[in-house]
Design a protein around this motif. Sequence first.
Motif, short mmCIF file in Angstrom:
data_model
loop_
_atom_site.label_atom_id
_atom_site.label_comp_id
_atom_site.label_asym_id
_atom_site.label_seq_id
_atom_site.Cartn_x
_atom_site.Cartn_y
_atom_site.Cartn_z
N SER A 40 133.69 114.51 72.61
CA SER A 40 133.92 113.06 72.61
C SER A 40 133.33 112.39 73.84
CB SER A 40 135.43 112.78 72.56
OG SER A 40 136.08 113.33 73.69
N SER A 42 130.39 111.10 76.25
CA SER A 42 128.99 110.72 76.15
C SER A 42 128.18 111.55 77.13
CB SER A 42 128.84 109.24 76.50
OG SER A 42 129.08 109.03 77.88
N PRO A 43 126.86 111.63 76.93
CA PRO A 43 126.04 112.36 77.91
C PRO A 43 126.24 111.84 79.33
CG PRO A 43 124.77 111.93 75.92
CD PRO A 43 126.06 111.19 75.76
N GLU A 44 126.39 110.53 79.46
CA GLU A 44 126.60 109.96 80.79
C GLU A 44 127.95 110.41 81.37
OE1 GLU A 44 123.58 107.66 78.68
OE2 GLU A 44 125.62 108.26 78.12
N ASP A 45 128.97 110.49 80.51
CA ASP A 45 130.28 110.97 80.97
C ASP A 45 130.20 112.43 81.43
OD1 ASP A 45 131.49 108.55 80.41
OD2 ASP A 45 132.15 109.16 78.40
N LEU A 87 117.68 112.77 75.66
CA LEU A 87 119.08 113.14 75.86
C LEU A 87 119.26 113.86 77.20
CD1 LEU A 87 121.99 113.52 74.77
CD2 LEU A 87 121.19 115.62 73.68
N ARG A 90 119.53 111.51 80.06
CA ARG A 90 120.86 110.92 80.20
C ARG A 90 121.84 111.90 80.85
NH1 ARG A 90 122.30 109.19 74.30
NH2 ARG A 90 124.15 108.28 75.32
#
Length: 643
Positions: A40, A42-45, A87, A90
């Motif tokens: 759940s 995100s790549p940034e998270d 991806l 990121r």
Amino acid sequence: MRTGIATVCLSGTLEEKLRAAAKAGFGGVEIFETDLVTSSLSPEDVRLLAEDLGLGLDLYQPFRDLDSVPEELYRANLRRAEAKFGLMGRLGIETILVCSNVGTASIDDDALRTEQLHGLAELAADHGVKVAYEALAWGTYVNDYEHAWRLVADADHPSLGTCLDTFHILSRGWDTEPIEKIPGEKIFFVQVADAPKLSMDVLNWSRHYRVFPGEGQFDLPKFLGHVAHTGYNGPVSLEVFNDTFRQADVERTAVDAMRSLIWLEERTAQHVAAQRVAAEHDGALAAPAAKPAMPLRTLPEVAPPSGMNFAEVTAEDTHPLERLLAQLGFASQGEHRTKPVSLWTLGDARIVLNRQQARGVAPGISALAFDVDDAVKAVARASQLKAVPVARASQAGEEILQAVRAPDGTEVFLCQDARWTREFGGGEGEAAHDGDRSPSSVGSGARGGRARIDHINLAQPWQHYDEAVLFYSSTLALTPQPSQDVSSPSGLVRSQVMQTPLADGGRAVRLALNLAPWVRADSVRGTVFDTFAEHIAIEVPDLIAHAQACRRRGLPFLPIPDNYYEDLDARFELPPGKLAALREFDLLYDRDEHGEFLHFYTATVGSVFFEVVQRIDGYDGFGAPNAPVRHAVQHAAQHRGQR
């Protein structure tokens, strides 16, 4: 050495895996694509979480079936790759793993593969990404790391390098020495995994039976030594597919994984140093060679244990154990001066009965103690290998004993002597024991004829069995022996003996780790039976004489079936008098090319029982052919006790 772990090694969510890896001390992780796709976050998270945890994101993987394909499919693969490169931007990951093609419709053409890898590298360079090309052991046309390296070299692009994976190389039996011909800067990533040597197809072997370094049979220090000599200084990362690891506690598995890399780093440093000494001795080095670029740390060096100092059994009610020990010939050395603990001795064999914090606890082995040269150094080594220290409450004038906790919860004490015994029986315990020269404790056995602890047998939880093997081999330098499967009424029991060699060919320490079948419910009585108790084996100089004395003291012997003795006579053709003595006292017997072995077992109290053994001449086994008999007799006795 920079350490890493692939998220596929661990159970749980991606966030749980990252937190466990950081807590265990890893420097970085490989993000397995499935873990990201199902997360759940995100790549940034993911990138921010890794930064907060101090973890590097070292590799994104896997990218499959890029090469050896027709032009139309190759163009589609490049579109897929470009999406992954975006991806990775990121995520903040610079390297992607590309596996050799395993498809049946691929084209066997090295020139085509070289062209397609070069094109991929060109696209990767546009996105600031590096490509690590890996030969899968089951690749359709590229399954050899040397072949993969030739393709990378021919493609000749700065954004293209190779990935070396121990499983794909060692499972196929490829020679690892040519690794040193690969420039270190062209090795973009190194993945390590151990494995038991199995006869099965390599794909299923890889997907289900990899283990952490030190838990299998691959020569990983030799492999990594070759890598070190290339000048490689990037991550050494675990990629272990194992069904058990992916079901076990994530933090515990991460610690086991980190311990395995610490062990591997030390063994590699020792291997590299030994190679250098040998080369200098042979005159192969005209001048001192440059040190490998990969920094390889070592741990405090300790000698293997020289013996078993004591074994501890914890129980709320120790009276049944006291009666059993007295029947075996042990003498009470009294109570501890400040604790509800008693000491029992027979020659050099010491058993501690502990009633501390034991409300509702049935008798079971709770601690082992090994004789070591330097207890403080031994504990320091164990702590660096992620073992958890155990504090022992001590009052003024009492010995401070060093201990760590084994994976199954057993406390492992490291002792330089037996001065702690002075705390029992008014301070006279060890002195009284030293003066005991009763017939049951003298003769022609080990240590000048005195009884001693011969070995201890511990049952291991299924999910931590391999962890236990690595724990004892890395922290205590016990050497794993080939495992054996022993039949029992409830199924096969896998047994792994850990031991240390002596110069005279004997063994100072023997520890057997057993992985028992699942405990099952009895369909008739609805009761759960566990026949796989643990035991402490005592070596005596004259087993038949000792058995006679035990019977006079009222020891109930396990009844061995007549069928066993008929089979024994058929196999060994023993003298009638000897066979009759074995039968009379329900003794078991084994023989090999080195010598003979006599032994008997007691009934089980709680989850512990005792074995008494005699080793004659050079016999160094455990009477393995007799184990099914013991299992069957104890199983029957336990069922009778439940009726």
